[in-house]
Scaffold this active site. Sequence first.
Site, PDB file in Angstrom:
ATOM      1  N   PRO A   2       1.315  -1.113  -0.058  1.00  0.00           N
ATOM      2  CA  PRO A   2      -0.018   0.346  -0.030  1.00  0.00           C
ATOM      3  C   PRO A   2       0.632   1.177  -0.056  1.00  0.00           C
ATOM      4  O   PRO A   2       2.035   1.622   1.055  1.00  0.00           O
ATOM      5  CB  PRO A   2      -0.530  -0.180   1.495  1.00  0.00           C
ATOM      6  N   GLU A   3       1.076   1.682  -1.286  1.00  0.00           N
ATOM      7  CA  GLU A   3       1.649   3.763  -0.726  1.00  0.00           C
ATOM      8  C   GLU A   3       0.420   4.313  -1.182  1.00  0.00           C
ATOM      9  O   GLU A   3      -0.606   4.034  -1.035  1.00  0.00           O
ATOM     10  CB  GLU A   3       1.999   3.524  -2.752  1.00  0.00           C
ATOM     11  N   ARG A 105       2.101 -10.172   6.605  1.00  0.00           N
ATOM     12  CA  ARG A 105       3.431 -10.503   7.196  1.00  0.00           C
ATOM     13  C   ARG A 105       3.906  -9.568   8.023  1.00  0.00           C
ATOM     14  O   ARG A 105       5.133  -9.763   9.331  1.00  0.00           O
ATOM     15  CB  ARG A 105       3.964 -10.028   5.975  1.00  0.00           C
TER      16      ARG A 105
END
Length: 266
Positions: A2-3, A105
């Site tokens: 996600p940017e 993660r």
Amino acid sequence: MPELPEVETIRAQLDPLVAGRSIVSASSHPSAKFTPAIEAHGAQIEQVRRRGKYLLLDLDDQRELIVHLGMTGVLSVPEQAGDSPYVRAQWELDDGRWLVFNDVRRFGRIRVVPAGDYASITTLRDLGPEPSDAAFTAQHLHRALNKSSRRLKTQLLSQRPVAGLGNIYADEALWLAQVRPTARSISKPAAARLRDACIEVIESAISNGGTTLRDYRNAEGGSGNNQFYLRCYGRAGEPCERCTTPLRSMVVDARTTTWCPTCQKR
DNA sequence: CGCAGCGCCTGAAGGC
DNA sequence: TGCCTTCAGGCGCTGC
């Protein structure tokens, strides 16, 4: 992954669902990255804002709940508590719904801080201007990039010259501006092109709902569409759309970087 | 203060 | 088939 465009998509979906809601219970994974989630218990969420890749939930007690999605973070607002093994935090809302943070993660992070006090979150504290901000000018970018002799790609990823670009959009912006990612300084005309390219790449990705390559899902569980419009990232070996030279890739500071060796000049 | 280097994470994909 | 290795990478921290 996600940017900025992905986080903005999530922000826009989340805000109407959680603004005005009080947090009636909170729980988290035991890692210190996530336990601050519990500190938001009892507060009311006023609105959901965003700076760069950080989500900022204003609380009614002069604090902010800050969420960074890391690589695989997903926020959603289901009607029942989350039951995935990857739930890292969740907040029960006073309308019976839940704000759930899943993160396979565990690269994400959660913090609660006094409103506007980012001293302990240095990347956020030192964050550059939003691409859409009037302060993000060609002159600003030119000066910011030439303050350091690190590679331009590395500097973009640092979040200091401009907020919100990660590996995908840094490669896309450098390609669009025809600037070499490994260069260590930038001319004024190139900085002006790169400034325009950052805005174009980020704005169009927001319009497309973000890029879903592997893990990214928006707050409604849907995928973005911007992966169909990438012109550089992930296309090593394919012909450059401008000049047909095969795009090349190499690892720059531990990140795969793709560029056109012909039309991205130093 | 700047910055290089490293650790954190785990599923997917590739090699043999 | 199954085990092992490699890869994806944003950011916070450490120490020079």
